[in-house]
Enzyme design. Structure first.
Site, PDB file in Angstrom:
ATOM      1  N   GLU A 244     -16.213  -2.868   6.152  1.00  0.00           N
ATOM      2  CA  GLU A 244     -15.334  -0.992   5.987  1.00  0.00           C
ATOM      3  C   GLU A 244     -15.414  -1.573   4.085  1.00  0.00           C
ATOM      4  OE1 GLU A 244     -15.534   1.367   7.022  1.00  0.00           O
ATOM      5  OE2 GLU A 244     -16.608  -0.022   8.599  1.00  0.00           O
ATOM      6  N   SER A 377      -3.981   0.813  -4.810  1.00  0.00           N
ATOM      7  CA  SER A 377      -3.416   1.317  -6.345  1.00  0.00           C
ATOM      8  C   SER A 377      -5.053   1.356  -6.972  1.00  0.00           C
ATOM      9  CB  SER A 377      -2.810   1.182  -6.739  1.00  0.00           C
ATOM     10  OG  SER A 377      -2.376   0.510  -7.809  1.00  0.00           O
TER      11      SER A 377
HETATM   12  C1  LIG Z   1      -2.855   9.787   1.255  1.00  0.00           C
HETATM   13  C2  LIG Z   1      -2.057   7.914   1.323  1.00  0.00           C
HETATM   14  C3  LIG Z   1      -1.890   8.182   2.741  1.00  0.00           C
HETATM   15  C4  LIG Z   1      -1.570   6.538   2.488  1.00  0.00           C
HETATM   16  N1  LIG Z   1      -1.602   5.908   4.403  1.00  0.00           N
HETATM   17  C5  LIG Z   1      -1.071   5.381   5.133  1.00  0.00           C
HETATM   18  C6  LIG Z   1      -1.338   4.567   5.973  1.00  0.00           C
HETATM   19  O1  LIG Z   1      -1.223   5.452   6.931  1.00  0.00           O
HETATM   20  N2  LIG Z   1      -0.229   3.373   6.679  1.00  0.00           N
HETATM   21  C7  LIG Z   1       0.384   2.940   5.984  1.00  0.00           C
HETATM   22  O2  LIG Z   1       0.382   1.553   5.399  1.00  0.00           O
HETATM   23  N3  LIG Z   1       0.531   3.143   4.086  1.00  0.00           N
HETATM   24  C8  LIG Z   1      -0.449   4.378   3.794  1.00  0.00           C
HETATM   25  N4  LIG Z   1      -0.470   4.824   2.149  1.00  0.00           N
HETATM   26  C9  LIG Z   1       0.527   3.779   1.786  1.00  0.00           C
HETATM   27  C10 LIG Z   1      -0.466   2.419   0.449  1.00  0.00           C
HETATM   28  O3  LIG Z   1      -0.642   2.105   1.034  1.00  0.00           O
HETATM   29  C11 LIG Z   1       0.644   2.630  -0.421  1.00  0.00           C
HETATM   30  O4  LIG Z   1       1.383   4.154  -0.714  1.00  0.00           O
HETATM   31  C12 LIG Z   1      -0.228   2.103  -1.577  1.00  0.00           C
HETATM   32  O5  LIG Z   1       0.040   0.624  -0.818  1.00  0.00           O
HETATM   33  C13 LIG Z   1       0.835   1.755  -3.026  1.00  0.00           C
HETATM   34  O6  LIG Z   1       2.412   0.843  -2.154  1.00  0.00           O
HETATM   35  P1  LIG Z   1       3.557   1.706  -3.221  1.00  0.00           P
HETATM   36  O7  LIG Z   1       3.221   2.934  -2.707  1.00  0.00           O
HETATM   37  O8  LIG Z   1       4.360   1.258  -2.423  1.00  0.00           O
HETATM   38  O9  LIG Z   1       3.751   1.443  -4.653  1.00  0.00           O
HETATM   39  P2  LIG Z   1       3.672  -0.154  -5.367  1.00  0.00           P
HETATM   40  O10 LIG Z   1       2.515  -1.303  -4.675  1.00  0.00           O
HETATM   41  O11 LIG Z   1       4.972  -0.044  -5.659  1.00  0.00           O
HETATM   42  O12 LIG Z   1       3.133   0.805  -6.664  1.00  0.00           O
HETATM   43  C14 LIG Z   1       3.863   1.365  -7.617  1.00  0.00           C
HETATM   44  C15 LIG Z   1       3.137   1.431  -8.915  1.00  0.00           C
HETATM   45  O13 LIG Z   1       2.826   0.005  -9.637  1.00  0.00           O
HETATM   46  C16 LIG Z   1       1.385  -0.399  -9.679  1.00  0.00           C
HETATM   47  N5  LIG Z   1       0.986  -1.163  -9.252  1.00  0.00           N
HETATM   48  C17 LIG Z   1       1.352  -1.799  -8.287  1.00  0.00           C
HETATM   49  N6  LIG Z   1       0.828  -3.762  -8.440  1.00  0.00           N
HETATM   50  C18 LIG Z   1       0.325  -3.502  -9.390  1.00  0.00           C
HETATM   51  C19 LIG Z   1       0.131  -4.582 -10.566  1.00  0.00           C
HETATM   52  N7  LIG Z   1       0.155  -5.919 -10.068  1.00  0.00           N
HETATM   53  N8  LIG Z   1      -0.648  -4.454 -11.461  1.00  0.00           N
HETATM   54  C20 LIG Z   1      -0.418  -3.561 -11.817  1.00  0.00           C
HETATM   55  N9  LIG Z   1       0.501  -2.384 -10.989  1.00  0.00           N
HETATM   56  C21 LIG Z   1       0.583  -2.079 -10.503  1.00  0.00           C
HETATM   57  C22 LIG Z   1       0.573   0.783  -8.311  1.00  0.00           C
HETATM   58  O14 LIG Z   1      -1.053   0.740  -8.779  1.00  0.00           O
HETATM   59  C23 LIG Z   1       1.259   2.435  -8.222  1.00  0.00           C
HETATM   60  O15 LIG Z   1       0.621   3.312  -9.596  1.00  0.00           O
HETATM   61  C24 LIG Z   1      -1.070   5.180   1.899  1.00  0.00           C
HETATM   62  C25 LIG Z   1      -0.918   6.654   0.766  1.00  0.00           C
HETATM   63  C26 LIG Z   1      -1.412   7.688   0.388  1.00  0.00           C
HETATM   64  C27 LIG Z   1      -1.615   7.560  -1.389  1.00  0.00           C
END
Ligand SMILES: Cc1cc2nc3c(=O)[nH]c(=O)nc-3n(C[C@H](O)[C@H](O)[C@H](O)COP(=O)(O)OP(=O)(O)OC[C@H]3O[C@@H](n4cnc5c(N)ncnc54)[C@H](O)[C@@H]3O)c2cc1C
Length: 392
Positions: A244, A377
């Site tokens: 995938e 992301s």
């Molecule tokens: C439309 C949508 C549907 C989703 N559906 C699901 C779902 O069904 N099930 C599920 O489990 N999750 C789901 N998610 C969640 C998604 O997997 C998380 O939002 C994603 O993994 C990012 O985690 P966070 O939101 O905690 O952000 P964080 O990880 O806290 O990141 C915050 C910011 O910091 C940046 N960042 C983080 N780490 C780094 C790094 N090492 N270097 C540089 N920048 C960094 C990120 O790019 C982001 O801009 C969904 C998200 C969206 C937007």
């Protein structure tokens, strides 16, 4: 694109086209075409039509209803389905937990879950993210403590899409708090009707219920619902990505959007009007480049070559291109676009107040912003490309 499909691939494409022309219900295609929500009933109807043809889960092993198609054939199938405005099937069941069960499940688990997913009798959602664990998924804190033949699960998941329509959730849970991050995690399958589970909605800025929070309070889960070995859930989670991981380019979605752009430009006097010609061409060229790159990687994978971090480029470029298409669609719809948006008008029943094709353009644009984050992301993809592709 001027691709080099073989004669057999052309024939396959024609077969898929003919099937879609005959069997894709017009009312469902119309909803997809105009960006309207496709409800669960319609999803079930379409899934069962595909399943009856043996095409609901092309990528699963053949003994579980897969087709044995190559990755390029799957690409062709996806492109044709999207071009005909077929709704994508539920990714959580078909692309995520289904293949993982096929690979790691016990015979009983395979028997219990796989036919039910294929026939759209069982709907899934994904419980990975937590308030403190997103990009850094190995930080999950939801615990599962063994008690005889059961685990007792406590904690919270967040951003859980589609939990409100799902029957089951697959979760990463911590079964060994003392182990190093990835090592103490297990992969559990939970019935969402279990006592102790609470689902609360999370709304996007336009009022749409896009996600949920799922709370677990002493939820008892039979040990037989663990997928794979205890504390080896990370391996199962990684396998969810499997093939995938290669199908992330969104080429088929982009082609559908480019088709709509072409059509709507024609409605508004043709591509030359309002100076859109060069932007349309640019998007079209970007899409050709994305499809060629994607097909190159898929062809290499079909030949058995190991694919490294290249899919990160496909994910990044594919999601950016969808958003660029959305922006042009948004501009094309002009002054209709915001007054048309039903969510902003606070009702889903209101009749359209402008041309039908402009009705859901704003919703599409809002929704697709999430592609920057979901599934890893853009910043994280940049890191992977920098390290593993460019060697920086
Ligand atoms: C439309 C949508 C549907 C989703 N559906 C699901 C779902 O069904 N099930 C599920 O489990 N999750 C789901 N998610 C969640 C998604 O997997 C998380 O939002 C994603 O993994 C990012 O985690 P966070 O939101 O905690 O952000 P964080 O990880 O806290 O990141 C915050 C910011 O910091 C940046 N960042 C983080 N780490 C780094 C790094 N090492 N270097 C540089 N920048 C960094 C990120 O790019 C982001 O801009 C969904 C998200 C969206 C937007």
């Amino acid at each position: 694109m001027k691709s080099d499909l073989t004669a057999a691939q052309h024939e396959f494409r024609d077969e898929v086209r003919a099937f879609l022309a005959e069997r894709l219900p017009e009312d469902i295609a119309r909803r997809v075409r105009y960006g309207r929500a496709v409800g669960k009933e319609d999803q079930i109807r379409w899934t069962r039509i595909l399943n009856a043809r043996g095409w609901a889960a092309p990528h699963w092993p053949e003994e579980h209803g897969g087709t044995g198609w190559s990755l390029v054939e799957r690409h062709i199938f996806d492109v044709e389905c999207r071009a005909a405005h077929a709704p994508p099937l539920s990714g959580f069941g078909f692309n995520m937990v289904g293949p993982a069960i096929a690979r790691y499940g016990s015979p009983e688990q395979k028997q219990r879950f796989l036919p039910a997913i294929r026939h759209a009798d069982m709907w899934w959602c994904q419980g990975y993210s937590e308030p403190q664990a997103g990009s850094d998924l190995a930080s999950v804190r939801t615990t599962a403590v063994r008690d005889g033949d059961e685990y007792v699960v406590n904690g919270q998941k967040i951003w859980t899409s589609a939990a409100e329509i799902a029957d089951w959730i697959f979760c990463l849970v911590r079964t060994d708090p003392a182990a190093q991050q990835q090592k103490g995690i297990s992969f559990l399958l939970l019935d969402l009707t279990s006592p102790g589970i609470q689902i609360k909605p999370l709304f996007a800025f336009n009022g749409k219920r896009l996600w949920n929070q799922v709370f677990f309070d002493d939820v008892r889960v039979p040990v037989e619902n663990r997928l794979g070995e205890e504390n080896r859930g990370w391996t199962v989670a990684k396998s969810l990505l499997g093939d995938e991981r290669l199908m992330v380019s969104r080429v088929s979605e982009n082609k559908r959007l480019l088709g709509l752009l072409r059509e709507y430009l024609a409605l508004q006097g043709g591509v030359e009007s309002a100076g859109f010609a060069s932007r349309f061409s640019e998007l079209s060229i970007r899409l050709d480049a994305l499809e060629m790159t994607s097909l190159r990687i898929l062809t290499d994978a079909d030949k058995g070559q190991t694919i490294g971090a290249e899919p990160s480029m496909l994910k990044l470029k594919g999601s950016q291109l969808v958003q660029a298409m959305d922006e042009l669609l948004f501009e094309l719809a002009g002054y209709w676009v915001l007054p048309q948006d039903r969510s902003l008008r606070g009702t889903t029943d209101a009749p359209p107040i402008g041309p039908e094709h402009t009705e859901y353009i704003a919703s599409g644009l809002y929704h697709h912003r999430g592609y920057t984050i979901a599934g890893g992301s853009s910043e994280v993809q940049h890191n992977i490309i920098a390290k593993q592709v460019l060697g920086l």
